[in-house]
Motif scaffolding. Sequence first.
Motif, mmCIF file in Angstrom:
data_model
loop_
_atom_site.group_PDB
_atom_site.id
_atom_site.type_symbol
_atom_site.label_atom_id
_atom_site.label_comp_id
_atom_site.label_asym_id
_atom_site.label_seq_id
_atom_site.Cartn_x
_atom_site.Cartn_y
_atom_site.Cartn_z
ATOM 1 N N TYR A 31 41.857 136.909 30.075
ATOM 2 C CA TYR A 31 43.072 136.286 30.620
ATOM 3 C C TYR A 31 42.705 135.009 31.387
ATOM 4 C CZ TYR A 31 47.144 135.836 33.764
ATOM 5 O OH TYR A 31 48.220 135.376 34.496
ATOM 6 N N VAL A 32 41.697 135.110 32.245
ATOM 7 C CA VAL A 32 41.267 133.967 33.055
ATOM 8 C C VAL A 32 40.805 132.819 32.159
ATOM 9 C CG1 VAL A 32 39.473 133.173 34.648
ATOM 10 C CG2 VAL A 32 40.704 135.296 35.123
ATOM 11 N N GLU A 33 40.023 133.136 31.149
ATOM 12 C CA GLU A 33 39.498 132.096 30.266
ATOM 13 C C GLU A 33 40.589 131.470 29.400
ATOM 14 O OE1 GLU A 33 36.605 130.632 30.251
ATOM 15 O OE2 GLU A 33 36.031 131.902 31.941
ATOM 16 N N GLU A 34 41.457 132.297 28.852
ATOM 17 C CA GLU A 34 42.488 131.790 27.950
ATOM 18 C C GLU A 34 43.500 130.895 28.658
ATOM 19 O OE1 GLU A 34 44.271 135.105 25.983
ATOM 20 O OE2 GLU A 34 42.651 135.275 24.498
ATOM 21 N N ASN A 35 43.720 131.130 29.948
ATOM 22 C CA ASN A 35 44.745 130.376 30.670
ATOM 23 C C ASN A 35 44.185 129.286 31.577
ATOM 24 O OD1 ASN A 35 47.413 131.765 29.993
ATOM 25 N ND2 ASN A 35 46.127 133.502 30.559
ATOM 26 N N ARG A 36 42.870 129.141 31.580
ATOM 27 C CA ARG A 36 42.228 128.187 32.491
ATOM 28 C C ARG A 36 42.773 126.769 32.322
ATOM 29 N NH1 ARG A 36 37.851 129.154 35.271
ATOM 30 N NH2 ARG A 36 37.128 130.816 33.878
ATOM 31 N N ASN A 37 43.067 126.377 31.075
ATOM 32 C CA ASN A 37 43.522 125.020 30.798
ATOM 33 C C ASN A 37 45.030 124.927 30.559
ATOM 34 O OD1 ASN A 37 40.888 123.850 30.954
ATOM 35 N ND2 ASN A 37 40.441 124.684 28.929
ATOM 36 N N ARG A 38 45.754 125.987 30.851
ATOM 37 C CA ARG A 38 47.212 125.933 30.764
ATOM 38 C C ARG A 38 47.707 124.849 31.726
ATOM 39 N NH1 ARG A 38 50.938 130.053 29.023
ATOM 40 N NH2 ARG A 38 53.052 129.732 29.865
ATOM 41 N N SER A 39 48.617 124.020 31.287
ATOM 42 C CA SER A 39 48.994 122.830 32.066
ATOM 43 C C SER A 39 49.465 123.176 33.475
ATOM 44 C CB SER A 39 50.072 122.033 31.326
ATOM 45 O OG SER A 39 51.242 122.817 31.135
ATOM 46 N N SER A 40 50.239 124.231 33.623
ATOM 47 C CA SER A 40 50.741 124.598 34.957
ATOM 48 C C SER A 40 49.613 125.091 35.854
ATOM 49 C CB SER A 40 51.824 125.671 34.850
ATOM 50 O OG SER A 40 51.315 126.840 34.231
ATOM 51 N N PHE A 41 48.606 125.749 35.271
ATOM 52 C CA PHE A 41 47.469 126.222 36.055
ATOM 53 C C PHE A 41 46.646 125.036 36.543
ATOM 54 C CE2 PHE A 41 46.838 130.861 34.478
ATOM 55 C CZ PHE A 41 48.214 131.048 34.427
ATOM 56 N N VAL A 42 46.413 124.088 35.666
ATOM 57 C CA VAL A 42 45.621 122.902 36.016
ATOM 58 C C VAL A 42 46.349 122.078 37.084
ATOM 59 C CG1 VAL A 42 44.681 120.731 35.162
ATOM 60 C CG2 VAL A 42 44.489 122.802 33.767
ATOM 61 N N ALA A 43 47.651 121.886 36.904
ATOM 62 C CA ALA A 43 48.422 121.058 37.835
ATOM 63 C C ALA A 43 48.512 121.672 39.229
ATOM 64 C CB ALA A 43 49.826 120.833 37.281
ATOM 65 N N SER A 44 48.498 123.004 39.307
ATOM 66 C CA SER A 44 48.677 123.670 40.599
ATOM 67 C C SER A 44 47.355 124.051 41.256
ATOM 68 C CB SER A 44 49.540 124.926 40.426
ATOM 69 O OG SER A 44 48.914 125.856 39.551
ATOM 70 N N SER A 45 46.258 123.927 40.550
ATOM 71 C CA SER A 45 44.951 124.323 41.082
ATOM 72 C C SER A 45 44.599 123.509 42.325
ATOM 73 C CB SER A 45 43.883 124.115 40.010
ATOM 74 O OG SER A 45 42.612 124.495 40.498
ATOM 75 N N PRO A 46 44.052 124.135 43.361
ATOM 76 C CA PRO A 46 43.710 123.421 44.598
ATOM 77 C C PRO A 46 42.785 122.235 44.346
ATOM 78 C CG PRO A 46 43.554 125.782 44.932
ATOM 79 C CD PRO A 46 43.750 125.570 43.459
ATOM 80 N N PRO A 47 43.086 121.086 44.912
ATOM 81 C CA PRO A 47 42.235 119.907 44.703
ATOM 82 C C PRO A 47 40.774 120.138 45.050
ATOM 83 C CG PRO A 47 44.297 119.267 45.732
ATOM 84 C CD PRO A 47 44.283 120.767 45.714
#
Length: 227
Positions: free
Chosen positions: A187-203
């Motif tokens: 789950y973690v690997e498959e969604n790592r590059n999902r646009s919403s995950f990338v956009a919300s990830s802590p700077p």
Amino acid sequence: MTLKLWWGSGSPYSWRIQLFLHEKNIEFESKQVQFSKKETRTDEFLKMNPRGKIPVLQDGDIIMYESMAIIAYLEEKYGPLGPSIKNPNERAKVLTRTYEAENYLLVQGYDFLRYIYGFKQDKEAAIKNYDALIEEMSKWEKYLETAKFFAGEDLTLVDCLVVPFLYAAERSGFDYKAHGFSKISQYVEENRNRSSFVASSPPHYKETPGTNKVADFVQELKKERQQ
């Protein structure tokens, strides 16, 4: 009028709101708060939230704090995540697992990380907390055995709550495969590059390395239990 969101890098409660907003493609004005500058303690900020915490959401004349209250408001205004949850049975599952996450997984998970980073000092309590967390995560591993996301085939509010913990734990050295959580690892690997995950990830996740604190704790615990 555009929503305004005050948030801080690494705050899981801010992260869940950002993830929801990005996943729903809701425009908002980002207002990052710097903890190091004590920006949550200014008179201006305390007028919005007298508790001096983030996140804070402003929608016109409406100002809200407390992440679950904010999400409830956003769901009422923009609709819940996931087309399948128009079905009452699916909606019931999402609500149940949302509060399972909030009351069990995340309580144990974030408490464990507090021990790992030295905010709590009782080693015996940390070990009990770790054991309870592993038992709880086994339940969440099973949820992924029959579905793509934690409450079904669509990303829902449940994922918005769980994702910040999963990536924070991974960044702290939690090896999901080594613990037997192959579905969570996938789950973690498959969604790592999902646009919403990338956009919300802590700077600061992008700017600084993670640690091996969990891995070190687990290794030391294994040695102690083998003696």
